[in-house]
Write an enzyme that holds these catalytic residues in place. Structure first.
Site, PDB file in Angstrom:
ATOM      1  N   THR A 156       0.817  -1.214   0.000  1.00 56.95           N
ATOM      2  CA  THR A 156       0.000   0.000   0.000  1.00 56.95           C
ATOM      3  C   THR A 156       0.850   1.262   0.000  1.00 56.95           C
ATOM      4  OG1 THR A 156      -1.616   1.243   1.289  1.00 56.95           O
ATOM      5  CG2 THR A 156      -0.152  -0.175   2.528  1.00 56.95           C
ATOM      6  N   SER A 194      -2.823   3.110  10.424  1.00 57.41           N
ATOM      7  CA  SER A 194      -3.842   2.206  10.992  1.00 57.41           C
ATOM      8  C   SER A 194      -3.169   0.879  11.296  1.00 57.41           C
ATOM      9  CB  SER A 194      -4.990   1.978   9.988  1.00 57.41           C
ATOM     10  OG  SER A 194      -4.551   1.158   8.914  1.00 57.41           O
ATOM     11  N   TYR A 196      -4.093  -1.906  10.103  1.00 56.29           N
ATOM     12  CA  TYR A 196      -3.947  -2.543   8.790  1.00 56.29           C
ATOM     13  C   TYR A 196      -2.672  -2.070   8.081  1.00 56.29           C
ATOM     14  CZ  TYR A 196      -4.021  -2.439   3.769  1.00 56.29           C
ATOM     15  OH  TYR A 196      -3.615  -2.499   2.463  1.00 56.29           O
ATOM     16  N   HIS A 197      -2.494  -0.747   7.971  1.00 62.09           N
ATOM     17  CA  HIS A 197      -1.320  -0.241   7.263  1.00 62.09           C
ATOM     18  C   HIS A 197      -0.027  -0.685   7.966  1.00 62.09           C
ATOM     19  CE1 HIS A 197      -4.299   2.602   5.371  1.00 62.09           C
ATOM     20  NE2 HIS A 197      -3.538   2.391   4.337  1.00 62.09           N
ATOM     21  N   LYS A 200       1.285  -3.929   6.720  1.00 58.77           N
ATOM     22  CA  LYS A 200       1.978  -3.846   5.422  1.00 58.77           C
ATOM     23  C   LYS A 200       3.436  -3.416   5.614  1.00 58.77           C
ATOM     24  CE  LYS A 200      -1.449  -4.916   2.649  1.00 58.77           C
ATOM     25  NZ  LYS A 200      -1.422  -6.056   1.716  1.00 58.77           N
ATOM     26  N   LEU A 254     -13.757   6.616  -3.405  1.00 59.59           N
ATOM     27  CA  LEU A 254     -14.399   7.033  -4.659  1.00 59.59           C
ATOM     28  C   LEU A 254     -15.606   6.151  -4.987  1.00 59.59           C
ATOM     29  CD1 LEU A 254     -14.635   8.796  -7.135  1.00 59.59           C
ATOM     30  CD2 LEU A 254     -12.730   7.563  -8.178  1.00 59.59           C
ATOM     31  N   THR A 268     -20.219  11.390   2.048  1.00 59.89           N
ATOM     32  CA  THR A 268     -19.594  11.351   3.372  1.00 59.89           C
ATOM     33  C   THR A 268     -18.123  11.768   3.314  1.00 59.89           C
ATOM     34  OG1 THR A 268     -19.084   9.019   2.972  1.00 59.89           O
ATOM     35  CG2 THR A 268     -21.116   9.484   4.187  1.00 59.89           C
ATOM     36  N   ARG A 337     -11.283   9.069  11.654  1.00 59.50           N
ATOM     37  CA  ARG A 337      -9.890   8.616  11.642  1.00 59.50           C
ATOM     38  C   ARG A 337      -8.974   9.669  12.249  1.00 59.50           C
ATOM     39  NH1 ARG A 337      -9.135   5.646   5.783  1.00 59.50           N
ATOM     40  NH2 ARG A 337     -11.287   4.949   5.569  1.00 59.50           N
ATOM     41  N   GLU A 339      -5.817  11.357  11.093  1.00 55.96           N
ATOM     42  CA  GLU A 339      -4.965  11.533   9.912  1.00 55.96           C
ATOM     43  C   GLU A 339      -4.814  13.028   9.682  1.00 55.96           C
ATOM     44  OE1 GLU A 339      -7.094   9.673   6.631  1.00 55.96           O
ATOM     45  OE2 GLU A 339      -8.796  11.021   6.835  1.00 55.96           O
TER      46      GLU A 339
HETATM   47  P1  NAD Z   1     -10.485  -8.210  -0.440  1.00 58.30           P
HETATM   48  O1  NAD Z   1     -10.754  -8.306   1.010  1.00 58.30           O
HETATM   49  O2  NAD Z   1     -11.621  -7.975  -1.368  1.00 58.30           O
HETATM   50  O3  NAD Z   1      -9.716  -9.526  -0.928  1.00 58.30           O
HETATM   51  C1  NAD Z   1      -8.796 -10.221  -0.132  1.00 58.30           C
HETATM   52  C2  NAD Z   1      -9.079 -11.710  -0.305  1.00 58.30           C
HETATM   53  O4  NAD Z   1      -8.135 -12.456   0.473  1.00 58.30           O
HETATM   54  C3  NAD Z   1     -10.474 -12.088   0.182  1.00 58.30           C
HETATM   55  O5  NAD Z   1     -11.155 -12.823  -0.807  1.00 58.30           O
HETATM   56  C4  NAD Z   1     -10.214 -12.916   1.442  1.00 58.30           C
HETATM   57  O6  NAD Z   1     -11.189 -13.928   1.640  1.00 58.30           O
HETATM   58  C5  NAD Z   1      -8.830 -13.472   1.172  1.00 58.30           C
HETATM   59  N1  NAD Z   1      -8.063 -13.784   2.384  1.00 58.30           N
HETATM   60  C6  NAD Z   1      -7.823 -12.973   3.447  1.00 58.30           C
HETATM   61  N2  NAD Z   1      -7.098 -13.622   4.369  1.00 58.30           N
HETATM   62  C7  NAD Z   1      -6.855 -14.864   3.876  1.00 58.30           C
HETATM   63  C8  NAD Z   1      -6.162 -16.004   4.368  1.00 58.30           C
HETATM   64  N3  NAD Z   1      -5.578 -16.004   5.580  1.00 58.30           N
HETATM   65  N4  NAD Z   1      -6.110 -17.117   3.593  1.00 58.30           N
HETATM   66  C9  NAD Z   1      -6.708 -17.139   2.376  1.00 58.30           C
HETATM   67  N5  NAD Z   1      -7.380 -16.101   1.864  1.00 58.30           N
HETATM   68  C10 NAD Z   1      -7.453 -14.974   2.609  1.00 58.30           C
HETATM   69  O7  NAD Z   1      -9.374  -7.061  -0.646  1.00 58.30           O
HETATM   70  P2  NAD Z   1      -8.861  -6.379  -1.990  1.00 58.30           P
HETATM   71  O8  NAD Z   1      -9.453  -5.031  -2.061  1.00 58.30           O
HETATM   72  O9  NAD Z   1      -8.992  -7.294  -3.119  1.00 58.30           O
HETATM   73  O10 NAD Z   1      -7.330  -6.199  -1.655  1.00 58.30           O
HETATM   74  C11 NAD Z   1      -6.383  -7.204  -1.975  1.00 58.30           C
HETATM   75  C12 NAD Z   1      -4.980  -6.748  -1.584  1.00 58.30           C
HETATM   76  O11 NAD Z   1      -4.661  -5.544  -2.263  1.00 58.30           O
HETATM   77  C13 NAD Z   1      -4.850  -6.473  -0.094  1.00 58.30           C
HETATM   78  O12 NAD Z   1      -3.667  -7.046   0.406  1.00 58.30           O
HETATM   79  C14 NAD Z   1      -4.806  -4.982  -0.001  1.00 58.30           C
HETATM   80  O13 NAD Z   1      -3.988  -4.590   1.043  1.00 58.30           O
HETATM   81  C15 NAD Z   1      -4.250  -4.560  -1.344  1.00 58.30           C
HETATM   82  N6  NAD Z   1      -4.756  -3.233  -1.734  1.00 58.30           N
HETATM   83  C16 NAD Z   1      -6.097  -3.015  -1.946  1.00 58.30           C
HETATM   84  C17 NAD Z   1      -6.534  -1.747  -2.288  1.00 58.30           C
HETATM   85  C18 NAD Z   1      -7.985  -1.401  -2.507  1.00 58.30           C
HETATM   86  O14 NAD Z   1      -8.310  -0.213  -2.703  1.00 58.30           O
HETATM   87  N7  NAD Z   1      -8.912  -2.355  -2.518  1.00 58.30           N
HETATM   88  C19 NAD Z   1      -5.605  -0.705  -2.433  1.00 58.30           C
HETATM   89  C20 NAD Z   1      -4.254  -0.972  -2.203  1.00 58.30           C
HETATM   90  C21 NAD Z   1      -3.845  -2.236  -1.860  1.00 58.30           C
HETATM   91  N1  USQ Z   2     -12.736   9.023   3.260  1.00 53.85           N
HETATM   92  C1  USQ Z   2     -13.753   9.974   3.278  1.00 53.85           C
HETATM   93  N2  USQ Z   2     -15.029   9.537   3.210  1.00 53.85           N
HETATM   94  C2  USQ Z   2     -15.365   8.215   3.104  1.00 53.85           C
HETATM   95  C3  USQ Z   2     -14.333   7.255   3.071  1.00 53.85           C
HETATM   96  C4  USQ Z   2     -13.027   7.694   3.161  1.00 53.85           C
HETATM   97  O1  USQ Z   2     -13.495  11.167   3.349  1.00 53.85           O
HETATM   98  O2  USQ Z   2     -16.554   7.901   3.036  1.00 53.85           O
HETATM   99  C5  USQ Z   2     -11.324   9.468   3.304  1.00 53.85           C
HETATM  100  C6  USQ Z   2     -10.516   8.845   4.432  1.00 53.85           C
HETATM  101  O3  USQ Z   2     -10.610   9.590   5.607  1.00 53.85           O
HETATM  102  C7  USQ Z   2      -9.130   8.813   3.817  1.00 53.85           C
HETATM  103  C8  USQ Z   2      -9.365   8.667   2.329  1.00 53.85           C
HETATM  104  O4  USQ Z   2     -10.721   9.035   2.112  1.00 53.85           O
HETATM  105  O5  USQ Z   2      -8.483  10.023   4.035  1.00 53.85           O
HETATM  106  C9  USQ Z   2      -9.149   7.279   1.787  1.00 53.85           C
HETATM  107  O6  USQ Z   2      -9.935   6.319   2.492  1.00 53.85           O
HETATM  108  P1  USQ Z   2     -10.242   4.883   1.863  1.00 53.85           P
HETATM  109  O7  USQ Z   2     -11.103   4.133   2.800  1.00 53.85           O
HETATM  110  O8  USQ Z   2     -10.706   5.052   0.457  1.00 53.85           O
HETATM  111  O9  USQ Z   2      -8.770   4.241   1.733  1.00 53.85           O
HETATM  112  P2  USQ Z   2      -7.786   3.615   2.831  1.00 53.85           P
HETATM  113  O10 USQ Z   2      -8.381   3.530   4.165  1.00 53.85           O
HETATM  114  O11 USQ Z   2      -6.481   4.322   2.712  1.00 53.85           O
HETATM  115  O12 USQ Z   2      -7.607   2.110   2.330  1.00 53.85           O
HETATM  116  C10 USQ Z   2      -7.711   1.703   0.972  1.00 53.85           C
HETATM  117  C11 USQ Z   2      -7.756   0.181   0.946  1.00 53.85           C
HETATM  118  C12 USQ Z   2      -6.438  -0.361   1.487  1.00 53.85           C
HETATM  119  C13 USQ Z   2      -5.289   0.230   0.703  1.00 53.85           C
HETATM  120  C14 USQ Z   2      -5.332   1.741   0.697  1.00 53.85           C
HETATM  121  C15 USQ Z   2      -4.327   2.342  -0.252  1.00 53.85           C
HETATM  122  O13 USQ Z   2      -8.845  -0.298   1.728  1.00 53.85           O
HETATM  123  O14 USQ Z   2      -6.434  -1.782   1.388  1.00 53.85           O
HETATM  124  O15 USQ Z   2      -4.070  -0.183   1.245  1.00 53.85           O
HETATM  125  O16 USQ Z   2      -6.621   2.164   0.210  1.00 53.85           O
HETATM  126  S1  USQ Z   2      -3.651   3.861   0.331  1.00 53.85           S
HETATM  127  O17 USQ Z   2      -4.754   4.783   0.619  1.00 53.85           O
HETATM  128  O18 USQ Z   2      -2.842   4.356  -0.742  1.00 53.85           O
HETATM  129  O19 USQ Z   2      -2.916   3.603   1.528  1.00 53.85           O
END
Ligand code: NAD
Ligand code: USQ
Length: 406
Positions: A156, A194, A196-197, A200, A254, A268, A337, A339
């Site tokens: 991320t 967070s 989560y972050h 990573k 988005l 929101t 949050r 941030e």
């Molecule tokens: P998602 O939750 O839709 O998909 C993750 C998948 O992994 C799910 O299907 C879940 O069931 C599976 N999973 C989780 N833990 C597991 C485990 N222990 N064993 C087997 N399967 C498991 O999430 P996503 O949006 O597809 O994101 C995928 C990856 O991309 C993540 O690592 C996330 O950090 C990264 N990422 C996502 C975004 C985003 O905006 N969605 C942005 C940046 C990075």
């Molecule tokens: N935000 C709003 N309104 C909303 C939702 C979010 O203002 O309804 C704001 C948040 O406060 C934040 C920004 O939008 O400042 C982004 O939030 P987000 O939920 O779209 O993204 P984030 O929490 O950062 O997480 C998502 C994915 C995560 C990935 C990350 C990439 O869930 O898996 O790692 O995007 S990044 O943002 O580049 O770290």
């Protein structure tokens, strides 16, 4: 077929961990269409979390079995699905690698929502246990298999922190002079926002160690926020439709705004909307992974890090754009949050650009906003409206402040 492959790339056998998810499913289809042999691994934990949260994908997603069968019918290409927990079923993972001898493993299998990871003690502990154990298991299994498997991880942009560095964020490494005067190239300081972050950032250290100690080839992709739903592959059949998260925990900004616009719900925006983030369309996520798989680092090379983003955009500007297109109001909410209220963000993405990526940009592809809106409108009756407002808070004090404001 070979004709579909990019010039110079050979078909590979690829295991996609987390291939049932929002990014993993369309990526699996794209890799398959490109001629690669794809095995999806997923424990369906994301579908279970839907049950826990009492809301599910806005789009009606099919079971993995139905999805894989539908793809076979549509494309003539087979894909396999294996139900396995990467964080717990270690022996099964090693056996899978030994039996299949994949060229690459793409690792999406983590708990990826920042708000969910902050929800409470249970979710904080689950996120760390699942993500860190899963990544460690993957790396140990690659070592134990003795195979030269290229690990491609979805990381991320959030590992860099927002508004801390100033200037352009490089791709993973920074040049420094260490105390004593020795020049060095080190991982960019980790500044997660967070639980989560944070996982990573911990992943990044695991990659650095196993790469140095065992020579594993690793590509870590620091991806921005993904938007969109369908790709040229998922659109081919209703049964291939991708997941669409809209709730306060899993919905990303988005897609949430577009969906809120389609339903006539005030947008929101958290705080002033001054947050700037990196964005990428889901179609480009799949393209980037294919490029990464086709371009492994050399043997002995350090962890290869790419910034996987198309552009940077400000949350408030996104809200204004969606409000203009849909006529809904903007609701400036107290930020759940912790941030920076406002930040600038400049990010290098020269590596993907150099490898031929010409990414989809929001401004020149506003049609895609309409496409997502159409999907949101089509499935509007599946929306649980009470799940739209944020339901996780970064700490108790912030929760109390947010409650006082409603
Ligand atoms: P998602 O939750 O839709 O998909 C993750 C998948 O992994 C799910 O299907 C879940 O069931 C599976 N999973 C989780 N833990 C597991 C485990 N222990 N064993 C087997 N399967 C498991 O999430 P996503 O949006 O597809 O994101 C995928 C990856 O991309 C993540 O690592 C996330 O950090 C990264 N990422 C996502 C975004 C985003 O905006 N969605 C942005 C940046 C990075
Ligand atoms: N935000 C709003 N309104 C909303 C939702 C979010 O203002 O309804 C704001 C948040 O406060 C934040 C920004 O939008 O400042 C982004 O939030 P987000 O939920 O779209 O993204 P984030 O929490 O950062 O997480 C998502 C994915 C995560 C990935 C990350 C990439 O869930 O898996 O790692 O995007 S990044 O943002 O580049 O770290």
């Amino acid at each position: 077929t070979m004709t579909m492959m990019a010039a110079g790339s050979k078909p590979k056998k690829i295991v996609v961990l987390g291939g049932d998810g929002f990014c993993g499913w369309p990526t699996s289809l794209y890799l398959s269409e490109k001629g690669h042999d794809v095995i999806i691994v997923d424990n369906l934990s994301r579908r279970n979390i839907d049950n826990e949260l009492g809301c599910s994908s806005l789009t009606p997603i099919e079971s993995p079995e139905t999805r894989v069968k539908a793809w076979e019918k549509v494309s003539g290409r087979t894909m396999r699905f294996v139900n396995l927990d990467v964080a717990r079923d270690y022996q099964e993972l090693v056996q899978l690698f030994l039996a299949e001898k994949p060229d690459a493993v793409v690792h999406f299998a983590e708990q990826r929502a920042a708000p969910y990871s902050q929800k409470g003690a249970k979710q904080k502990r689950y996120t760390v246990d699942n993500n860190v154990s899963g990544t460690n298991n993957l790396l140990v299994a690659v070592v134990e298999s003795g195979l030269d498997i290229h690990v491609v991880h979805l990381g991320t942009m959030g590992v860099y922190g927002y508004g801390t560095s100033g200037g352009e964020i490089p791709e993973g490494y920074i040049d420094v002079i260490l105390p004593g005067g020795r020049p060095s190239s080190i991982l960019h300081p980790a500044y997660p926002g967070s639980v989560y972050h944070t996982t990573k950032c911990l992943d990044a250290l695991l990659f650095q160690f196993y790469n140095k100690n065992d020579g594993i080839r690793v590509t870590d992709l620091h991806q921005g926020i993904v938007w969109g739903t369908n790709t040229p592959q998922t659109i081919k059949d209703e049964r291939l439709i991708n997941r669409f998260d809209y709730d306060g925990d899993y919905g990303t900004v988005l897609n949430r705004f577009i969906m809120q616009g389609a339903l006539g719900v005030p947008l929101t925006v958290y705080g002033t909307g001054g947050q700037t983030r990196g964005f990428i369309h889901i179609t480009d996520t799949a393209r980037c992974i294919e490029i990464a798989v086709s371009n492994p680092p050399q043997a002995g090379e350090k962890v290869q890090i790419f910034n996987q983003i198309a552009e940077t955009l400000r949350v408030g500007d996104l809200a204004k754009l969606v409000a203009e297109k849909t006529g809904v109001d903007i609701n400036y909410l107290k930020n759940p949050r912790l941030e920076s209220a406002e930040n600038e963000l400049e990010v290098a993405n020269r590596k993907f650009r150099g490898l031929g990526l010409d990414p989809i940009l929001l401004d020149s592809n506003l049609g895609l906003v309409d496409e997502v809106k159409t999907i949101a409108a089509k499935y509007a009756d599946r929306c649980v409206r009470e799940k739209i407002l944020p339901a996780s808070f970064w700490n108790r004090r912030r929760e109390a402040e947010c409650e006082a404001n409603t």
